[in-house]
Design an enzyme around this catalytic site. Structure first.
Site: not given
Ligand code: ME8
Length: 506
Positions: A18, A21, A126, A129, A143, A146, A298, A301
């Site tokens: 995405h 990256h 997690c 992570c 977390c 996330h 954020k 998905k």
């Protein structure tokens, strides 16, 4: 020739690439290209991180064997980088035999140095992570990254005595004359790391007892290597560790590890400590850029708001995407990408400023110079444009891409204003013999701009170069120019090629 080894993180293959990256990878690409132009011997590494619980789960969710699944997603990363004109010299995958050998050799060194111990451990893990959290690190029991409740895990693990290196790390970071001194940027991130290192730090687990999808520990094959230890070793395995000493000595230590702030602790603390333990030199610089949101949220998905590079490429082209990602906000800071911001940025800088300038210059050369790049001998505009462009080098040394791009637009603006002031279309009526001299100044100044544009927008730079009637190799000429700028480097009186607009308005 100085050598420059630069790396992106290796990305997890639990998801397709995405724009997060792409952001880091494009930034590294700009630096790699810039340093190559400046006669450095560059090795630019990126790759994919393919082991661990998260990947095993993603493969299972797709009804695929882990390796088959990794092959598929890793290929998508490689394709994306090709599409975005990323000029990486290496692409490392953690499921290759060479990498596995390197991880085992690295672990063996740690084991032999006595910095590994076995202990039973219970903690909150997690999976997203791929790390344990202590209670006070969690926010409301979830977390912080996330927002999911970590799993309680309890098993016998091997640990690395990270806590033993706390004071050495602090000294290496804060003392410029320390033999292992390394730099962390930006300043706020560095201060955070120092702040945490001033307190007690926990040892880190380096193995998992219950996960098959990983590299077995060399001394206890019932355990697999913790994915982060496996992943960090990529920076060595990609350059010949442990067997190709010549290659390793040439490239190591890395000049720059680049990543976002989410994984700074692994790079600025755990990785240097592991290297200290094995006796290898430490990377010279670690830069953690900001984390961005998309339309205020954020990317995730589950939210369904993940933006793929291909979507931006379709709207703004490869170079439009590269430009928009790096120009939106200062590199070390967090930011928000909105559709409006992208569209406005594209129209203002690319369609109006740069695209329009090239198009009007070519139209005038076509009209007043018989479609041939005009001849000339001197140009004040060219010298001024060079002065405008020079600070870009310093900005790039500080990873200030945003500033570098504004500087580039200052030069573009200068040429636009020169055209407005000279008004060649009026001169054509009163002093037509002087028009080619004016357009000569415009064309050579644009060629100077092209050299600085190339690291950011290589395809566009190449197109403009050829449109302006150049047949010489762009990169070779740029290298000569950056060493010593001269008008003699250019071809004059060559046919120009007026193409379609580079950046049609949106
Ligand atoms: O952490 N804003 O991989 P990963 C800015 N495999 N950068 C972003 C971003 C965003 N919203 N989202 C992702 C891993 N990134 C490990 C790394 S390295 C030895 C192992 C970029 O796939 C940024 O570079 O989760 C971030 O650090 C990285 O992707 C995380 O990639």
């Amino acid at each position: 020739m100085n050598r420059f080894y630069i790396t992106t993180p290796i990305y997890y293959v639990n998801d397709v690439p995405h724009i997060g990256h792409a952001y880091t990878t494009i930034a590294c690409d700009v630096l790699a290209r810039w340093y190559r132009l400046n006669d450095q011997d560059v090795f630019f590494l990126t790759g994919t991180d393919e082991h661990g619980t998260k990947i095993a789960q993603a493969a299972a969710a797709h009804n695929k064997e882990p390796q088959e699944y990794c092959d598929h997603i890793s290929a998508l990363f490689q394709e994306s980088w090709k599409q975005l004109d990323i000029s990486n010299d290496g692409f490392i995958r953690t499921t290759t035999k060479d990498h596995e050998t390197a991880v085992q050799a690295f672990l063996k060194q740690l084991w032999e140095k006595g910095v590994i111990f076995k202990a039973s451990y219970s903690g909150k893990y997690c999976v997203q992570c791929e790390r344990f959290y202590t209670d006070d690190e969690l926010i409301g029991g979830v977390c912080p990254d996330h927002r999911i409740k970590p799993e309680e895990q309890s098993e016998d693990n091997y640990f690395f005595r990270l806590s033993h290196f706390r004071e050495d790390l602090l000294a290496a970071i804060t003392q410029e004359d320390h033999p292992q001194h390394f730099k962390i940027f930006p300043q706020e991130r560095r201060n955070e790391v120092i702040g945490k290192l001033k307190q007690e730090i926990n040892d880190v687990s380096i193995s998992r007892a219950t996960l098959d999808w990983g590299i077995p520990l060399p001394w206890d094959r019932s355990q697999t290597t913790y994915v982060w230890i496996d992943a960090l070793t990529n920076y060595l395995s990609a350059i010949g560790y442990p067997n190709n000493k010549e290659k390793l000595d040439h490239w190591w230590p890395a000049n720059l590890h680049l990543m976002a702030k989410d994984i700074l602790w692994f790079h600025a603390v755990i990785w240097p400590a592991l290297l200290m333990a094995t006796g290898l030199p430490l990377p010279k610089k670690i830069f953690a850029h900001g984390f961005f949101t998309v339309n205020g949220q954020k990317m995730s998905k589950s939210m369904g708001n993940v933006v793929r590079p291909a979507e931006l490429i379709q709207e703004y082209g490869v170079d439009g995407t590269r430009y928009l990602l790096l120009s939106a906000f200062p590199f070390g800071q967090d930011g928000d990408f909105t559709k409006d911001l992208m569209k406005t940025g594209y129209n203002a800088a690319l369609a109006n400023d740069l695209g329009n300038l090239i198009s009007r210059a070519l139209t005038m050369v076509e009209k007043y110079c018989n479609a041939q790049s005009p001849a000339g001998e001197k140009s004040d505009l060219f010298n001024q444009v060079i002065d405008d462009l020079k600070p870009i080098g310093k900005s790039l040394d500080h990873l200030a891409f945003h500033t570098a791009l504004s500087t580039l637009l200052i030069a573009v603006d200068r040429v636009n204003r020169f055209i407005e002031t000279k008004a060649p279309w009026k001169m054509a009526k009163t002093v037509p013999q002087e028009v080619p001299t004016v357009l000569y100044e415009v064309v050579v100044s644009l060629k100077a701009i092209v050299f600085y544009l190339w690291p950011f927008m290589p395809g566009t730079a190449q197109t403009i170069w050829m449109q302006l009637g150049e047949t010489k190799d762009l990169v070779t000429t740029a290298k000569k120019f950056l060493e010593s700028p001269s008008l003699a480097l250019f071809n004059n009186q060559q046919p120009i090629q007026k193409g379609t607009p580079l950046f049609p308005r949106k």
